[in-house]
Design a protein around this motif. Structure first.
Motif, PDB file in Angstrom:
ATOM      1  N   LEU A 181      74.028 108.138 115.058  1.00  0.00           N
ATOM      2  CA  LEU A 181      72.875 108.283 114.172  1.00  0.00           C
ATOM      3  C   LEU A 181      73.260 108.074 112.707  1.00  0.00           C
ATOM      4  O   LEU A 181      72.526 107.440 111.944  1.00  0.00           O
ATOM      5  CB  LEU A 181      72.237 109.652 114.357  1.00  0.00           C
ATOM      6  N   ASP A 182      74.420 108.630 112.322  1.00  0.00           N
ATOM      7  CA  ASP A 182      74.826 108.505 110.926  1.00  0.00           C
ATOM      8  C   ASP A 182      75.217 107.083 110.561  1.00  0.00           C
ATOM      9  O   ASP A 182      75.175 106.710 109.381  1.00  0.00           O
ATOM     10  CB  ASP A 182      75.989 109.461 110.622  1.00  0.00           C
ATOM     11  N   LYS A 233      75.896 112.036 116.878  1.00  0.00           N
ATOM     12  CA  LYS A 233      75.859 112.197 115.427  1.00  0.00           C
ATOM     13  C   LYS A 233      76.489 110.991 114.732  1.00  0.00           C
ATOM     14  O   LYS A 233      75.964 110.470 113.739  1.00  0.00           O
ATOM     15  CB  LYS A 233      76.586 113.473 115.022  1.00  0.00           C
ATOM     16  N   ASN A 265      69.528 111.505 108.979  1.00  0.00           N
ATOM     17  CA  ASN A 265      70.811 110.833 109.184  1.00  0.00           C
ATOM     18  C   ASN A 265      71.293 110.220 107.872  1.00  0.00           C
ATOM     19  O   ASN A 265      70.588 110.232 106.855  1.00  0.00           O
ATOM     20  CB  ASN A 265      70.705 109.776 110.285  1.00  0.00           C
ATOM     21  N   TYR A 276      66.296 117.590 109.932  1.00  0.00           N
ATOM     22  CA  TYR A 276      67.479 116.727 110.082  1.00  0.00           C
ATOM     23  C   TYR A 276      67.195 115.357 109.474  1.00  0.00           C
ATOM     24  O   TYR A 276      66.073 114.837 109.582  1.00  0.00           O
ATOM     25  CB  TYR A 276      67.845 116.552 111.561  1.00  0.00           C
TER      26      TYR A 276
END
Length: 642
Positions: free
Chosen positions: A140-141, A137, A160, A158
């Motif tokens: 990806l963020d 996470k 990001n 979803y």
């Protein structure tokens, strides 16, 4: 090796002690125990064990399931339940606490060990999984790419942080969107097609789409899209995109610049080629392929000397050959027999970023006409030099002396005649008559002949001077209606033409850009000669025609006169040269004037004739007129040559 630390929760003291003993026997460390739910929560929070062995049925206000939920709300510790009743109701109540195992009373040591080890393994696995998920996470963020997952209907599952930042949405706002809510109308049909292909199982790489931000701004993206399956059915589409808006702008600018460069490259009238270090053609402009009569495909990759010269090796004069030796610019002038043209060839080197010579730009300019002009100008200069020499050294001074002494002789003759008349009384009559005859007839006749010859020579000198000045006179270039000019020219000879019954035919003459006075003089001389040399034994006929051919206009004045011998057809343009009938007045200067004026316009003149049939004089006027201006001859010629 550090032992696993366990807290035992059991309200029956005997069972609790038995459990603790079994655990120690199995190699575990019992760090604490409790008999109630409240006590269990306090002990777990104080000791942070690796595992809690929890009896479900506890006395007091909090049973084991409630105690486990309270512990799990504060600590990430695995719970293994111990119960005498494994009915469905208890199991359903226990599920929300995420139990890591169950031990049903009564149980043996082996069963207890297996359950605890599986719980510890599951806890470690889940911890690793959570860490991986957290790392993923975070990755990806923090990625600059736009990452999204949508379900089979296109609803966003979803996104990001990069996606949300680029499109201007919060995480909460993105959850309520359909993927097609962020697709720009200009790219909607294309994106829908891609989505359908992905849902059908196709993986698409480097797919280009147009998204729109929350504010409605279009951004171009490129990425890879594929489908995730569960049990053989598509459940979602995953896409990873990068913002290529700036790249697309630069690509458009590059394409525009490339198009402009190619248009400019092809618009250059010179023959331009880009060559590599092995003489191979990498690029050619339109002028080159048109002049060499090859296609671009035929030229590219071939040797330049093969295409341009038709040879297996470069010629010795090849400037590109020399450039490859010393790496500097070279120029050369050469005549190419296959094209029948002269060229000025220049080559300039190309170096890469590391300073290595990899090729050159090869520019060939057609200088055929310039070479012709230079040759004509050389001839003209030589003629003028010859004329000037004759005028200044051989004619002017002697003629002035002859005329001066002739006047003195005339004056002396008058004085002699007066004296002789006074002495005539003493002379014999026969002698007196002879002297008077000489004084009245012979001497005046001789003086008249001398004076006539001097006058003729003066006219020749004046003609020479006029010819020499032609190169100095300014040409006033203008568009001329040659039909009108020819008609006016014949009008000046109308009396003689009517008297002699001469037929005149004037064709449809092309207009031309030239000097009016020069064209008037050229036509006047050629028409005058045609009239003078008509055969008196037959009716005269003169025709004037004109034709546009290539980059010049040809005018032709044809008559049915006495004609010119082939041996004289070139020489009649030389100064003082005459041919044909001798009873026609003239000094042999007219055609010399005409040729000089034609050359000043960059043209040519020639004669075609057959004795007894007639003659035809043709001259050309090129489309590109020479430079005009008042200047000395040498300067005029220099400007023409350029």
């Amino acid at each position: 090796m550090q032992k696993t630390r366990i807290v035992v929760v059991e309200d029956d003291v005997l069972i609790r002690k038995a459990q603790c003993g079994r655990l120690r026997k199995l190699g575990y460390e019992v760090v604490g125990s409790a008999s109630t739910g409240d006590e269990a929560v306090a002990v777990a929070r104080a000791l942070h064990p690796d595992l809690v062995l929890m009896d479900i049925e506890l006395g007091g206000s909090m049973d084991g399931i409630q105690a486990a939920a309270a512990i799990r709300s504060h600590l990430d510790v695995p719970i293994v339940y111990v119960t005498a009743y494994a009915d469905e109701g208890i199991l359903e109540r226990a599920k929300p606490t995420d139990p890591f195992g169950y031990v049903v009373k009564p149980y043996g040591e082996r069963e207890l060990r297996t359950t605890i080890e599986m719980a510890l393994y599951k806890d470690k696995a889940e911890r690793r999984l959570r860490e991986s998920e957290a790392q993923l996470k975070d990755f990806l963020d923090n990625a600059n790419d736009l990452i999204q997952i949508v379900d089979t209907r296109g609803r966003i599952v979803y996104t990001n942080q990069g996606w949300r930042t680029a499109l201007g949405y919060s995480e909460e706002e993105s959850r309520g969107l359909s993927f097609f809510d962020v697709v720009h109308p200009d790219g909607m049909s294309h994106t829908q097609e891609i989505f359908q292909r992905v849902m059908a199982g196709e993986t698409i790489s480097n797919a280009e789409m147009i998204f729109k931000t929350k504010q409605g701004t279009a951004i171009s993206v490129e990425g890879n899209v594929n489908c995730r399956y569960e049990h053989g059915r598509p459940v979602s589409a995953r896409g990873i995109f990068r913002d290529i808006t700036e790249r697309k702008i630069w690509e458009a600018e590059i394409i525009k610049a490339k198009d402009q460069w190619e248009r400019t490259f092809d618009a250059v009238p010179d023959l331009v080629m880009i060559l590599d270090a092995g003489h191979r053609i990498l690029r050619v402009n339109r002028a080159t392929i048109e002049r060499l009569r090859v296609t671009k495909e035929d030229a590219l990759g071939r040797y330049c000397h093969e295409v341009f010269h038709g040879t297996d090796v470069p010629p010795d004069i090849c400037p590109h050959r020399r450039l490859l030796t010393d790496g500097v610019e070279h120029n050369a002038e050469l005549f190419e027999p296959r094209l029948g043209c002269a060229f000025h060839v220049s080559v300039s080197p190309f170096y890469d970023a590391e300073g290595k010579l990899w090729g050159a730009v090869h520019v060939a300019r057609d200088i055929t006409e310039r070479k012709r002009q230079e040759e004509r100008q050389k001839q003209l200069v030589e003629e003028i030099k010859q004329f000037a020499y004759i005028v200044s050294h051989d004619l002017r001074a002697p003629l002035a002396n002859v005329r001066g002494f002739t006047r003195e002789l005339t004056e002396s003759l008058a004085a002699i005649e007066a004296s002789l008349r006074e002495a005539a009384e003493s002379m014999p009559e026969e002698t007196c008559l002879e002297i008077l005859r000489i004084l009245d007839d012979d001497v005046p006749e001789a003086i008249h002949f001398i004076d006539s010859s001097v006058s003729r020579m003066n006219r020749l000198v004046a003609g020479i001077l006029q010819l020499s000045r032609i190169g100095y006179n300014e040409l006033h270039m203008e568009r001329l209606n040659m039909n009108d000019l020819v008609v006016e020219t014949f009008k000046s000879f109308s009396h003689e033409m009517q008297t002699r019954g001469i037929e005149v035919v004037i064709g449809d003459l092309p207009e031309v850009t030239a000097d009016y006075a020069s064209m008037e003089h050229i036509l006047g001389n050629l028409v005058s000669n045609a009239i003078k040399y008509l055969d008196p034994e037959r009716a005269g006929k003169i025709s004037v025609t004109g034709t546009r051919t290539g980059d010049e206009t040809i005018y032709r004045i044809e008559d049915n006169g006495t004609g010119v011998e082939e041996s004289d057809q070139e020489r009649i343009f030389d100064i003082f040269r005459r041919a044909g009938r001798t009873d026609v007045p003239g000094e042999g200067m007219g055609l010399t004037y005409v040729r000089t004026l034609v050359r000043r316009h960059g043209g040519r003149i020639w004669c075609e004739s057959e004795p007894g049939v007639g003659s035809a004089f043709s001259f050309t006027v090129p489309d590109v007129a020479p430079a005009t201006g008042s200047c000395v001859l040498a300067k005029t010629l220099g400007a023409d040559a350029g």
